[in-house]
Write a protein that holds these residues in place. Structure first.
Motif, PDB file in Angstrom:
ATOM      1  N   GLU A   1       4.462   0.107  -0.186  1.00 26.20           N
ATOM      2  CA  GLU A   1       4.963   0.457  -1.509  1.00 26.20           C
ATOM      3  C   GLU A   1       5.612   1.834  -1.514  1.00 26.20           C
ATOM      4  O   GLU A   1       6.609   2.076  -2.204  1.00 26.20           O
TER       5      GLU A   1
ATOM      6  N   ARG B   1      -5.787   1.055  -2.123  1.00 23.17           N
ATOM      7  CA  ARG B   1      -4.339   0.895  -2.140  1.00 23.17           C
ATOM      8  C   ARG B   1      -3.631   1.806  -1.148  1.00 23.17           C
ATOM      9  O   ARG B   1      -2.391   1.825  -1.096  1.00 23.17           O
ATOM     10  N   SER B   2      -4.361   2.568  -0.374  1.00 17.62           N
ATOM     11  CA  SER B   2      -3.744   3.525   0.533  1.00 17.62           C
ATOM     12  C   SER B   2      -4.113   3.218   1.985  1.00 17.62           C
ATOM     13  O   SER B   2      -5.147   2.623   2.273  1.00 17.62           O
TER      14      SER B   2
ATOM     15  N   ARG C   1       0.827  -1.208   0.000  1.00 16.97           N
ATOM     16  CA  ARG C   1       0.000   0.000   0.000  1.00 16.97           C
ATOM     17  C   ARG C   1       0.861   1.258   0.000  1.00 16.97           C
ATOM     18  O   ARG C   1       2.031   1.233   0.393  1.00 16.97           O
ATOM     19  N   SER C   2       0.266   2.352  -0.423  1.00 20.80           N
ATOM     20  CA  SER C   2       0.845   3.675  -0.218  1.00 20.80           C
ATOM     21  C   SER C   2       0.370   4.178   1.138  1.00 20.80           C
ATOM     22  O   SER C   2      -0.829   4.177   1.415  1.00 20.80           O
TER      23      SER C   2
END
Length: 225
Positions: A94, A144-145, A72-73
């Protein structure tokens, strides 16, 4: 007086590297002889020069449950030293973005990343009291965060700004995004908005070595219905 041009050299020379217990990370932390008044503007508070207990709890949590951020960011709100961003990167994130209101936090985060052999997180410096972001424009994305915030409820104003930032993140990133808060139970913690996840032994800044350890809680932020 100019404070920033020699900040990196000052931090390296006057804030020794200290391992944060249990995290495997070392930070440049202030000691009795650091002379921070030579670097910090009058009235400034060098939050970036200390390992605060809520951030330590989050770092311990990511070490214990790296799947929280893997791939993930990660966005760290009120980053200070960058401890939580660095813990996320070590856990397999990430990328990491550290958000703070103090330009010296950007310097400290970069120096601390180098000390741990980690890539320097991107740092966003915001105006005082403006921790909220346009999350999409900043590069965060649904699914993704993750958003992490340690020790951001230390007074009424900080609690208000942190609540706005975390609610904005929840609205932008969706109900499944990991939005976690680390704290030792300060007065302004909005307990009605928090779901306890885990507890870790931590020491608060200023606690003597003989003092008992405190409970460093990791909570999940609960969006408004």
């Amino acid at each position: 007086m100019t404070y920033l041009p020699d900040a990196e050299a000052f931090i390296r020379a006057n804030l020794p590297l200290v391992e944060v217990p249990g995290t495997g990370l070392r930070l440049h932390l202030a000691g009795p002889r650091s002379g921070l008044s030579r670097l910090v503007p009058p009235g400034g508070t060098p939050y970036w020069a200390h390992a605060w207990p809520g951030g330590v709890a989050l770092a311990l949590h990511l070490a214990a449950q790296p799947e929280t951020v893997q791939g993930r960011s990660v966005w760290e709100i009120g980053a200070g030293s960058g401890l939580v961003s660095l813990a996320a990167l070590r856990a397999g994130a990430e990328a990491a973005t550290a958000v703070d209101t103090d330009p010296l936090a950007a310097v400290a985060t970069r120096v601390n990343a180098e000390a741990n052999g980690l890539p320097a997180p991107r740092v966003l410096i915001r105006a005082a009291g403006e921790l909220s972001l346009d999350w999409a424009s900043a590069g965060a994305s649904r699914g993704r965060s993750a958003v992490l915030a340690g020790d951001v409820f230390y007074d009424a104003a900080s609690a208000r700004h942190a609540t706005e930032a975390l609610d904005g993140a929840a609205a932008a990133l969706g109900p499944d995004a990991p939005i976690l808060v680390g704290d030792i139970g300060r007065r302004f913690l909005p307990r009605d908005r928090l779901e306890p996840l885990a507890c870790y032994p931590v020491r608060d800044v200023g606690d003597p070595p003989s003092a008992p350890l405190r409970e460093g809680w990791v909570f999940r932020w609960t969006p408004l219905p």
